[in-house]
Design a protein around this motif. Sequence first.
Motif, PDB file in Angstrom:
ATOM      1  N   PRO A   6       0.811  -1.229   0.000  1.00 64.21           N
ATOM      2  CA  PRO A   6       0.000   0.000   0.000  1.00 64.21           C
ATOM      3  C   PRO A   6       0.841   1.274   0.000  1.00 64.21           C
ATOM      4  CG  PRO A   6      -0.115  -1.090   2.147  1.00 64.21           C
ATOM      5  CD  PRO A   6       0.663  -2.000   1.237  1.00 64.21           C
ATOM      6  N   ILE A   7       2.132   1.158   0.293  1.00 64.12           N
ATOM      7  CA  ILE A   7       2.999   2.337   0.356  1.00 64.12           C
ATOM      8  C   ILE A   7       3.643   2.615  -0.990  1.00 64.12           C
ATOM      9  CG2 ILE A   7       5.047   3.348   1.460  1.00 64.12           C
ATOM     10  CD1 ILE A   7       2.589   3.088   3.303  1.00 64.12           C
ATOM     11  N   CYS A   8       4.352   1.615  -1.551  1.00 67.35           N
ATOM     12  CA  CYS A   8       5.100   1.865  -2.781  1.00 67.35           C
ATOM     13  C   CYS A   8       4.538   1.098  -3.977  1.00 67.35           C
ATOM     14  CB  CYS A   8       6.564   1.522  -2.570  1.00 67.35           C
ATOM     15  SG  CYS A   8       6.846  -0.242  -2.320  1.00 67.35           S
ATOM     16  N   ASP A  19       6.512  -8.984   6.426  1.00 64.64           N
ATOM     17  CA  ASP A  19       5.981  -7.632   6.609  1.00 64.64           C
ATOM     18  C   ASP A  19       4.703  -7.399   5.817  1.00 64.64           C
ATOM     19  OD1 ASP A  19       8.096  -6.594   8.319  1.00 64.64           O
ATOM     20  OD2 ASP A  19       9.377  -6.831   6.571  1.00 64.64           O
ATOM     21  N   PHE A  20       4.148  -8.470   5.275  1.00 64.96           N
ATOM     22  CA  PHE A  20       2.893  -8.376   4.535  1.00 64.96           C
ATOM     23  C   PHE A  20       1.845  -7.628   5.367  1.00 64.96           C
ATOM     24  CE2 PHE A  20      -1.181  -9.950   3.055  1.00 64.96           C
ATOM     25  CZ  PHE A  20      -1.038  -9.847   1.696  1.00 64.96           C
ATOM     26  N   PRO A  21       1.029  -6.752   4.794  1.00 66.68           N
ATOM     27  CA  PRO A  21       0.873  -6.471   3.358  1.00 66.68           C
ATOM     28  C   PRO A  21       1.894  -5.498   2.796  1.00 66.68           C
ATOM     29  CG  PRO A  21      -0.679  -5.163   4.598  1.00 66.68           C
ATOM     30  CD  PRO A  21       0.090  -5.996   5.592  1.00 66.68           C
ATOM     31  N   PHE A  22       2.882  -5.128   3.594  1.00 70.26           N
ATOM     32  CA  PHE A  22       3.913  -4.235   3.076  1.00 70.26           C
ATOM     33  C   PHE A  22       5.021  -5.051   2.441  1.00 70.26           C
ATOM     34  CE2 PHE A  22       1.811  -2.403   6.761  1.00 70.26           C
ATOM     35  CZ  PHE A  22       1.249  -1.288   6.185  1.00 70.26           C
ATOM     36  N   CYS A  23       5.786  -4.444   1.522  1.00 70.06           N
ATOM     37  CA  CYS A  23       6.836  -5.177   0.831  1.00 70.06           C
ATOM     38  C   CYS A  23       8.070  -5.301   1.712  1.00 70.06           C
ATOM     39  CB  CYS A  23       7.177  -4.483  -0.482  1.00 70.06           C
ATOM     40  SG  CYS A  23       8.002  -2.902  -0.248  1.00 70.06           S
ATOM     41  N   LYS A  28       6.440  -0.653   6.088  1.00 72.83           N
ATOM     42  CA  LYS A  28       5.612  -0.839   7.271  1.00 72.83           C
ATOM     43  C   LYS A  28       5.784   0.343   8.224  1.00 72.83           C
ATOM     44  CE  LYS A  28       6.323  -4.210  10.374  1.00 72.83           C
ATOM     45  NZ  LYS A  28       6.477  -5.617  10.832  1.00 72.83           N
ATOM     46  N   LEU A  29       7.041   0.753   8.393  1.00 68.29           N
ATOM     47  CA  LEU A  29       7.326   1.876   9.285  1.00 68.29           C
ATOM     48  C   LEU A  29       6.814   3.188   8.693  1.00 68.29           C
ATOM     49  CD1 LEU A  29      10.926   0.947  10.486  1.00 68.29           C
ATOM     50  CD2 LEU A  29       8.794   0.754  11.761  1.00 68.29           C
ATOM     51  N   LEU A  30       6.903   3.300   7.368  1.00 72.04           N
ATOM     52  CA  LEU A  30       6.382   4.498   6.710  1.00 72.04           C
ATOM     53  C   LEU A  30       4.893   4.640   6.967  1.00 72.04           C
ATOM     54  CD1 LEU A  30       8.186   4.700   3.257  1.00 72.04           C
ATOM     55  CD2 LEU A  30       8.106   6.458   5.002  1.00 72.04           C
TER      56      LEU A  30
END
Length: 64
Positions: A6-8, A19-23, A28-30
């Motif tokens: 969802p970020i990049c 770290d799903f759903p983050f890459c 995740k920290l962002l």
Amino acid sequence: MKYHCPICRKPTDSAANADFPFCSERCKLLDLGAWASEKYVISEPVIDESSSENSNRKADDERN
Ligand SMILES: [Zn+2]
């Protein structure tokens, strides 16, 4: 299952990524940071325009 960060918007995999759903942990920290900055919105300081108006008026008076 393929998913997009969802970020990049990079593809990320729920099975392979801790770290799903983050890459990545970075994204995740962002996301956490974005959430935190939304929660702790600092209201802009109110600029006291009357004080600068007064000083301008005073300068005009001295010129005249
Ligand atoms: Zn990402």
